[in-house]
Design a protein around this motif. Structure first.
Motif, short mmCIF file in Angstrom:
data_model
loop_
_atom_site.label_atom_id
_atom_site.label_comp_id
_atom_site.label_asym_id
_atom_site.label_seq_id
_atom_site.Cartn_x
_atom_site.Cartn_y
_atom_site.Cartn_z
N ILE B 49 -23.36 17.07 38.87
CA ILE B 49 -22.36 17.91 38.22
C ILE B 49 -21.00 17.25 38.35
O ILE B 49 -20.72 16.58 39.35
N GLU B 50 -20.16 17.44 37.33
CA GLU B 50 -18.82 16.91 37.41
C GLU B 50 -17.96 17.80 38.29
O GLU B 50 -18.05 19.03 38.20
N ARG B 51 -17.14 17.20 39.16
CA ARG B 51 -16.23 17.99 39.98
C ARG B 51 -14.99 18.31 39.16
O ARG B 51 -14.43 17.41 38.54
N PRO B 52 -14.54 19.56 39.17
CA PRO B 52 -13.45 19.92 38.26
C PRO B 52 -12.15 19.15 38.53
O PRO B 52 -11.36 18.95 37.61
N ARG B 53 -11.96 18.66 39.78
CA ARG B 53 -10.73 17.91 40.02
C ARG B 53 -10.98 16.40 40.04
O ARG B 53 -10.19 15.64 40.59
N GLY B 54 -12.08 15.96 39.46
CA GLY B 54 -12.36 14.52 39.34
C GLY B 54 -13.48 14.05 40.22
O GLY B 54 -13.48 14.29 41.42
N GLY B 55 -14.43 13.35 39.63
CA GLY B 55 -15.56 12.83 40.38
C GLY B 55 -16.85 13.55 40.06
O GLY B 55 -16.91 14.38 39.15
N LEU B 56 -17.88 13.24 40.82
CA LEU B 56 -19.20 13.80 40.59
C LEU B 56 -19.80 14.25 41.91
O LEU B 56 -19.48 13.72 42.96
N SER B 57 -20.69 15.23 41.84
CA SER B 57 -21.50 15.60 43.00
C SER B 57 -22.96 15.52 42.64
O SER B 57 -23.36 15.89 41.54
N ALA B 78 -30.66 24.33 44.60
CA ALA B 78 -29.85 23.37 43.84
C ALA B 78 -28.90 24.10 42.89
O ALA B 78 -27.72 23.74 42.77
N ARG B 79 -29.40 25.14 42.24
CA ARG B 79 -28.61 25.88 41.26
C ARG B 79 -27.39 26.52 41.94
O ARG B 79 -26.28 26.48 41.42
N LYS B 80 -27.63 27.11 43.11
CA LYS B 80 -26.53 27.75 43.84
C LYS B 80 -25.47 26.71 44.19
O LYS B 80 -24.28 26.93 43.98
N ALA B 81 -25.92 25.58 44.73
CA ALA B 81 -24.97 24.55 45.15
C ALA B 81 -24.17 24.01 43.96
O ALA B 81 -22.94 23.94 44.01
N ILE B 82 -24.84 23.64 42.88
CA ILE B 82 -24.08 23.02 41.79
C ILE B 82 -23.18 24.01 41.06
O ILE B 82 -22.11 23.63 40.62
N SER B 83 -23.60 25.28 40.98
CA SER B 83 -22.72 26.22 40.27
C SER B 83 -21.42 26.40 41.05
O SER B 83 -20.35 26.53 40.46
N LEU B 84 -21.50 26.35 42.37
CA LEU B 84 -20.28 26.46 43.18
C LEU B 84 -19.46 25.18 43.11
O LEU B 84 -18.23 25.22 42.97
N LEU B 85 -20.11 24.04 43.22
CA LEU B 85 -19.38 22.76 43.14
C LEU B 85 -18.66 22.64 41.80
O LEU B 85 -17.54 22.12 41.73
N ALA B 86 -19.30 23.15 40.73
CA ALA B 86 -18.69 23.08 39.40
C ALA B 86 -17.41 23.91 39.32
O ALA B 86 -16.54 23.67 38.49
N GLU B 87 -17.31 24.92 40.19
CA GLU B 87 -16.10 25.77 40.21
C GLU B 87 -15.03 25.22 41.14
O GLU B 87 -13.99 25.84 41.32
N GLY B 88 -15.33 24.10 41.82
CA GLY B 88 -14.34 23.51 42.70
C GLY B 88 -14.49 23.91 44.16
O GLY B 88 -13.65 23.59 44.99
N SER B 118 -21.01 13.50 47.26
CA SER B 118 -19.94 13.66 46.29
C SER B 118 -19.05 12.43 46.23
O SER B 118 -18.71 11.84 47.26
N ILE B 119 -18.73 12.06 45.02
CA ILE B 119 -17.72 11.04 44.79
C ILE B 119 -16.46 11.82 44.44
O ILE B 119 -16.35 12.38 43.35
N ASP B 120 -15.55 11.90 45.40
CA ASP B 120 -14.37 12.74 45.22
C ASP B 120 -13.20 11.85 44.83
O ASP B 120 -12.69 11.08 45.64
N LEU B 121 -12.78 11.95 43.58
CA LEU B 121 -11.73 11.05 43.09
C LEU B 121 -10.34 11.53 43.48
O LEU B 121 -9.37 10.79 43.33
N THR B 122 -10.22 12.76 43.97
CA THR B 122 -8.93 13.23 44.46
C THR B 122 -8.63 12.58 45.81
O THR B 122 -7.56 11.99 46.01
N SER B 123 -9.58 12.67 46.73
CA SER B 123 -9.38 12.08 48.06
C SER B 123 -9.82 10.62 48.11
O SER B 123 -9.61 9.96 49.12
N LYS B 124 -10.41 10.12 47.04
CA LYS B 124 -10.97 8.75 47.00
C LYS B 124 -11.93 8.51 48.16
O LYS B 124 -11.82 7.51 48.89
N THR B 125 -12.83 9.46 48.34
CA THR B 125 -13.82 9.33 49.40
C THR B 125 -15.21 9.70 48.89
O THR B 125 -15.36 10.32 47.84
N LEU B 126 -16.21 9.29 49.66
CA LEU B 126 -17.56 9.78 49.50
C LEU B 126 -17.76 10.87 50.54
O LEU B 126 -17.48 10.65 51.72
N VAL B 127 -18.23 12.02 50.12
CA VAL B 127 -18.48 13.12 51.05
C VAL B 127 -20.00 13.32 51.14
O VAL B 127 -20.65 13.54 50.12
#
Lengths: 269, 269
Positions: B49-57, B78-88, B118-127
Motif C-alpha cells: 500500500i502507498e503511504r499517504p505521506r510518501g513511500g510504501l508499506s 492483512a486487511r486491518k493493517a493495510i487499511s490503517l497504514l493507508a490512512e497514515g 515500510s519504506i518511509d520517504l518522510t523519515s528516509k528510513t526502512l521501518v
C-alpha cells in the motif's frame, strides 16, 4: 454488465475449450508511472489488492490538478475503493462508494477519474470498471477493441455510476488502462500522442509481456513530451498469456516454481 | 524503536554523505510466493500500500494452518493493517490493531505471523515491524545482521506488540522477510533449509537485484522440499540500490524515464 464474448468476440472459444486453455495461463500485470516534470508529487494513485474469493483488483485514480492536493484526492478515492474490494464488495458498488465519499467530502467540487480492473478467479473473468472519459483498450489477436461508452469521472454529480464490462479470461488478451497524461502527451507542442496507433504497433509485434507494452507506451508519451511530462502519466497493462517456456526452464530448480506468484517493484528516489 | 546505525552499523555514512547517496538510489521490492503442494489456497497474504505521506508499506501475513481457513485469517490481519497504514497510522499501531482485531474475532484461539516493511520517504528510513518468531535478515556489504529478538505472533495473547527496528535508507542494503515455509522447507526428509547460509551465498555474489535474491531463495526452498512445498512459502526482499546503468540506457527515449516507477506481477493460474 456487458459480456464481451457476445459483443465483438464472435469467434470466442467455447466454454469447454476455454476451461482447458485456462489451465495453462498466466496473468501479467505491468504498471509504469511517471510524475509531471518538476512536480513534487504525482496526483495518480495505483493500488492493488487481493480479492478475498480469489484474484486481484487494480485501482487507478487520477486526482484533479497536480501536486499535493491531487494526491490527497486520489488517495481518498483509491483507499475507499480498495478497502471495500478487500472485504469482497463487488466492483460496481466499490466504485459508487468511492464516488460518494469524494462527492460528500468536497461537495461535488472536486473530480477524479477511477478505473478498476479485476482478475476475478471465481467467475474466471476480467471485470473492467470505468469512471473516466478516456477509453479502455482491449487488444486481442483478432482486433483492438475500444471501450469508450460515455463515462463520467467521480466526485461531481450526485448519482455517478461506473461503466462496467466483463470478459472471459482467455490467452492473448491485453487490457490497457491509463490516466489523462498519456493521450495528452505532447500538448505543449500541439502534437498529441496517438494511443490507438501506438497500440496497433505493439499488437503488430505480438503480446510478449505486459511489461514491454507498459514501458513502451510510457516511453512514447515521455518522448512526445520531449522528456518533460506535462502531466502525471500512468499506464496499466493486464495481459493474459499462455504459460511461458521460461517457467519450464526454471523447473529443474524445483518442479513447482513455475506455479510461483511473483511481484517486482522499482521505485527510483 | 531501534536505530540500527547505533547498533551494528558502526561505519555508517555521515548524515550529509547519506543525503547525497539518497539522491541516486532506487528501491526494489521483490516477492516470490508459492502455495503448499496440492493445497487449494495459500494461507500467506502479501499486500502493498502507498503511504499517504510518501513511500510504501508491505504487509506479509501467515495464517495458522493451511487452506481456506488460513486464508481467511491472513486476509483479516492483512486487511486491518493495510487499511490503517493507508490512512497514515504508524506501523506499530497498525500491527497492534491487526492483533486486536484477530484476538477479538477468534477469542485468542487463532494465531498469525505479521511482518510490516515500510519504506518511509518522510523519515528516509526502512521501518521493520515483526510479530513473528522467525527473524528478519539485513544484508549489507559489511555484514549479515539478524533481527531475532523474541517476538510473538498476533492473535493469541492480550497485549501482543511488535518488535520494531528502523534503519536509514542507504544503498547496498537488502531486507529479507519470509514466512515459516522457508526455514521449514525440507522438513519431510528431516533436512531443513539453512536460510542464513543461503543468504551468505547470495551476499557473496553481490546484490544485483531484489528479484534474483527472492527467486533464488524460493528455488532453494522448493528444491529442499523436493518440488512439493510442505507449507506455503513467501519471500519478500526489499533492496536499496544505486540507480542502475540500465536507466541511463533508457534515457534517449525520454529523459525522465529513469524516474518512472514500475510494478510487475506474474500470477500463473
Amino acid at each position: 454488465m456487458k459480456f464481451l464474448q457476445f459483443l465483438g468476440f464472435p469467434q470466442f472459444p467455447e466454454f469447454k475449450e476455454l476451461r482447458e486453455l485456462q489451465e495453462s495461463m498466466e496473468i501479467q500485470i505491468a504498471v509504469a508511472k511517471v510524475g509531471k516534470y518538476a512536480a513534487s508529487e504525482s496526483g495518480d494513485t495505483l493500488e492493488m489488492i487481493e480479492r478475498p474469493r480469489g484474484g486481484l483488483s487494480l485501482v487507478l485514480v487520477d486526482g484533479q490538478r497536480s501536486g499535493r492536493g491531487a494526491k490527497a484526492v486520489s488517495n481518498l478515492v483509491a483507499r475507499k475503493a480498495i478497502s471495500l474490494l478487500a472485504e469482497g464488495v463487488r466492483d460496481g458498488a466499490a466504485a459508487r462508494a468511492a464516488h460518494d465519499a469524494l462527492f460528500t467530502q468536497h461537495n461535488g467540487k472536486v473530480q477524479a477519474t477511477l478505473n478498476i480492473v479485476s482478475i476475478d478467479l471465481t467467475s474466471k473473468t476480467l471485470v473492467l470498471s470505468r469512471n473516466n472519459p478516456n477509453p479502455i483498450f482491449i487488444a486481442r489477436k483478432s482486433a483492438l477493441t475500444e471501450l469508450s461508452e460515455t463515462s463520467r469521472p467521480v466526485g461531481l454529480y450526485r448519482h455517478t455510476r461506473p461503466v462496467i464490462a466483463e470478459l472471459p479470461l482467455a490467452p492473448e488478451t491485453a487490457v490497457v488502462v491509463y490516466t489523462d497524461g498519456l493521450p495528452s502527451a505532447g500538448v505543449r507542442r500541439g502534437k498529441l500522442l496517438d494511443v490507438r496507433a501506438e497500440l496497433e504497433r505493439l499488437r503488430g509485434g505480438g503480446l510478449e509481456s505486459a511489461q514491454t507494452w507498459a514501458d513502451r507506451l510510457l516511453a512514447a508519451a515521455v518522448a512526445q513530451d520531449e522528456g518533460r511530462p506535462a502531466d502525471d502519466i500512468s499506464v496499466l497493462v493486464v495481459a493474459v498469456l499462455r504459460r511461458k517456456a521460461a517457467d519450464d526452464r526454471e523447473r529443474p530448480l524445483g518442479q513447482s516454481l513455475g506455479d510461483a506468484r511473483r511481484m517486482l517493484v522499482r521505485m527510483p528516489l
